[in-house]
Design a protein around this motif. Structure first.
Motif, PDB file in Angstrom:
ATOM      1  N   ALA A 107       0.841  -1.200  -0.014  1.00  0.00           N
ATOM      2  CA  ALA A 107      -0.086   0.077  -0.034  1.00  0.00           C
ATOM      3  C   ALA A 107       0.851   1.280  -0.147  1.00  0.00           C
ATOM      4  N   ASP A 108       2.259   1.071  -0.105  1.00  0.00           N
ATOM      5  CA  ASP A 108       3.082   2.256   0.086  1.00  0.00           C
ATOM      6  C   ASP A 108       2.631   3.205   1.392  1.00  0.00           C
ATOM      7  N   TRP A 109       2.551   2.700   2.424  1.00  0.00           N
ATOM      8  CA  TRP A 109       2.062   3.371   3.349  1.00  0.00           C
ATOM      9  C   TRP A 109       3.539   4.381   3.925  1.00  0.00           C
ATOM     10  N   GLY A 110       4.663   3.719   3.809  1.00  0.00           N
ATOM     11  CA  GLY A 110       5.920   4.771   4.153  1.00  0.00           C
ATOM     12  C   GLY A 110       5.995   5.903   3.725  1.00  0.00           C
ATOM     13  N   ASN A 111       5.631   6.086   2.356  1.00  0.00           N
ATOM     14  CA  ASN A 111       5.674   7.226   1.596  1.00  0.00           C
ATOM     15  C   ASN A 111       4.410   7.975   1.764  1.00  0.00           C
ATOM     16  N   SER A 113       2.803   8.168   4.284  1.00  0.00           N
ATOM     17  CA  SER A 113       2.362   8.940   5.602  1.00  0.00           C
ATOM     18  C   SER A 113       3.097  10.179   5.779  1.00  0.00           C
ATOM     19  N   ARG A 114       4.083  10.624   4.861  1.00  0.00           N
ATOM     20  CA  ARG A 114       4.861  11.764   5.032  1.00  0.00           C
ATOM     21  C   ARG A 114       4.039  12.907   4.646  1.00  0.00           C
ATOM     22  N   TRP A 115       3.020  12.756   3.822  1.00  0.00           N
ATOM     23  CA  TRP A 115       2.199  13.607   3.441  1.00  0.00           C
ATOM     24  C   TRP A 115       1.458  14.436   4.811  1.00  0.00           C
ATOM     25  N   CYS A 116       1.343  13.656   5.917  1.00  0.00           N
ATOM     26  CA  CYS A 116       0.437  14.078   6.910  1.00  0.00           C
ATOM     27  C   CYS A 116       1.315  14.784   8.056  1.00  0.00           C
ATOM     28  N   ILE A 117       2.788  14.474   7.990  1.00  0.00           N
ATOM     29  CA  ILE A 117       3.609  14.884   9.137  1.00  0.00           C
ATOM     30  C   ILE A 117       3.573  16.564   9.107  1.00  0.00           C
ATOM     31  N   ALA A 118       3.580  17.219  10.233  1.00  0.00           N
ATOM     32  CA  ALA A 118       3.464  18.506  10.293  1.00  0.00           C
ATOM     33  C   ALA A 118       4.902  18.958  11.043  1.00  0.00           C
ATOM     34  N   PRO A 119       5.859  19.461  10.408  1.00  0.00           N
ATOM     35  CA  PRO A 119       7.318  19.882  10.747  1.00  0.00           C
ATOM     36  C   PRO A 119       7.099  20.473  12.224  1.00  0.00           C
ATOM     37  N   ILE A 120       6.203  21.324  12.379  1.00  0.00           N
ATOM     38  CA  ILE A 120       6.233  22.343  13.423  1.00  0.00           C
ATOM     39  C   ILE A 120       5.084  21.954  14.348  1.00  0.00           C
ATOM     40  N   GLU A 121       4.981  21.953  15.596  1.00  0.00           N
ATOM     41  CA  GLU A 121       3.889  21.592  16.557  1.00  0.00           C
ATOM     42  C   GLU A 121       2.820  22.678  16.419  1.00  0.00           C
ATOM     43  N   PRO A 239       9.836   6.982  16.481  1.00  0.00           N
ATOM     44  CA  PRO A 239       9.921   6.227  17.834  1.00  0.00           C
ATOM     45  C   PRO A 239      10.651   7.012  18.860  1.00  0.00           C
ATOM     46  N   THR A 240      10.067   6.400  19.680  1.00  0.00           N
ATOM     47  CA  THR A 240      10.997   7.264  21.146  1.00  0.00           C
ATOM     48  C   THR A 240      11.566   6.110  22.090  1.00  0.00           C
ATOM     49  N   SER A 241      11.670   4.950  21.428  1.00  0.00           N
ATOM     50  CA  SER A 241      12.279   3.858  22.034  1.00  0.00           C
ATOM     51  C   SER A 241      13.258   3.238  21.269  1.00  0.00           C
ATOM     52  N   VAL A 242      13.631   2.013  21.497  1.00  0.00           N
ATOM     53  CA  VAL A 242      14.667   1.131  20.487  1.00  0.00           C
ATOM     54  C   VAL A 242      13.809   0.438  19.460  1.00  0.00           C
ATOM     55  N   TYR A 243      12.595   0.629  19.567  1.00  0.00           N
ATOM     56  CA  TYR A 243      11.478  -0.087  18.505  1.00  0.00           C
ATOM     57  C   TYR A 243      11.465   0.911  17.430  1.00  0.00           C
ATOM     58  N   LEU A 244      11.265   0.131  16.277  1.00  0.00           N
ATOM     59  CA  LEU A 244      11.080   0.984  15.182  1.00  0.00           C
ATOM     60  C   LEU A 244       9.686   1.579  14.930  1.00  0.00           C
ATOM     61  N   GLY A 245       9.426   2.613  14.158  1.00  0.00           N
ATOM     62  CA  GLY A 245       8.408   3.364  13.991  1.00  0.00           C
ATOM     63  C   GLY A 245       7.447   2.692  13.388  1.00  0.00           C
ATOM     64  N   PHE A 246       6.123   2.764  13.673  1.00  0.00           N
ATOM     65  CA  PHE A 246       4.808   1.898  13.166  1.00  0.00           C
ATOM     66  C   PHE A 246       5.032   0.300  13.498  1.00  0.00           C
ATOM     67  N   HIS A 247       5.705   0.013  14.677  1.00  0.00           N
ATOM     68  CA  HIS A 247       5.853  -1.349  15.005  1.00  0.00           C
ATOM     69  C   HIS A 247       5.407  -1.069  16.406  1.00  0.00           C
ATOM     70  N   GLN A 248       5.156  -2.271  16.915  1.00  0.00           N
ATOM     71  CA  GLN A 248       4.853  -2.349  18.681  1.00  0.00           C
ATOM     72  C   GLN A 248       6.043  -2.622  19.411  1.00  0.00           C
TER      73      GLN A 248
END
Length: 272
Positions: A107-111, A113-121, A239-248
């Motif tokens: 489904a090309d989710w990796g690419n 998903s980038r459309w939704c990222i907001a670079p500034i809070e 990711p905010t830990s040692v685990y990969l993004g979009f993974h549990q």
């Protein structure tokens, strides 16, 4: 596509085989072999934990990061450690249980998903109204249906008597965005959760039913443990830990093993 096997009638050897990109959730932790390094397998991934939970007498995983449906059915996959044969080759005719997690790469989710990222809070990227993103989602979901259909057809043909569990997507998103884990507006997060992940799971469930497989609903069973929660079981965009993004993470893998075990036929929940 992890393959595992459980004992069914007598002590027959069986395997369990989740197949796809999303079966590989973490960075490798004490990999089983040099090949697992290239595929980013971990011994704490949910397929491994599931095998222990149900007391499998034999188990094999061929899950591989970056895999698509074609890498399950017919196309070898090139990774840094070499070429991995199509995962279907690891499925034994006498398998008792096969688990499959597939579709994000198709489904090309990796690419997308980038459309939704907001670079500034506080920013709103408004991917939910971006025609390129919306069209990409629609195209990706059509590719997903074809990939899961051909994969289940191949697996069912190879192991006609096996129980097949198709593991749903979800858990990464709740009802809001947060920084840095899910840096997107609340509205975009809601759109992703419902219009992408929700439709993704609907397709998995429909195709699973078509092939006599068990669909395992993850998204609706892990509410409150998304990447923005205090008790998170999943990583988000960042990711905010040692685990990969979009993974549990470890808690998520443990929970998913329990959820899958819960919906298996009674004769497969524990070894005999």
């Amino acid at each position: 596509m992890p393959l595992r096997r459980l004992p069914r009638r007598r002590t027959r050897r069986a395997r369990h085989s989740p197949t796809s990109p999303w079966v590989i959730r973490e960075r490798p932790a004490r990999p089983r072999s040099p090949r697992s390094r290239g595929c980013s397998r971990s011994e704490t991934a949910y397929p491994n934990l599931l095998a222990k939970t149900i007391g499998a007498t034999s188990f094999r995983t061929v899950a591989c990061a970056g895999a698509k449906g074609e890498n399950i059915t017919s196309v070898p996959q090139l990774r840094l450690d070499g070429v991995h044969p199509p995962q279907i080759q690891a499925v034994r005719p006498d398998a008792d249980l096969i688990t499959i997690s597939i579709g994000a790469n198709d489904a090309d989710w990796g690419n997308l998903s980038r459309w939704c990222i907001a670079p500034i809070e506080g920013m709103d990227s408004r991917c939910r109204t971006n025609p390129f993103y919306v069209n990409g989602v629609n195209h990706g979901l059509r590719a997903l249906e074809a990939a899961i259909n051909s994969s289940l057809e191949a697996v069912r043909g190879r192991a006609p008597d096996a129980a097949i569990a198709v593991v749903g997507q979800g858990g990464y998103f709740g009802d809001r965005g947060c920084y840095p884990a899910n840096p997107a507006s609340d509205a975009d997060i809601s759109f992703i959760r419902n219009s992408f992940i929700g439709r993704y799971n609907t397709i998995l469930e429909k195709v699973s039913e078509r092939h006599g497989a068990i669909f395992v609903d993850i998204q609706n069973q892990v509410v409150g443990h998304d990447a923005c929660s205090r008790d998170k079981w999943f990583e988000g965009f960042v990711p905010t830990s040692v685990y990969l993004g979009f993974h549990q993470n470890l808690k998520g893998n443990q929970a998913m093993a329990r959820l899958i075990a819960r919906v298996l036929p009674e004769n497969l929940r524990t070894s005999r």
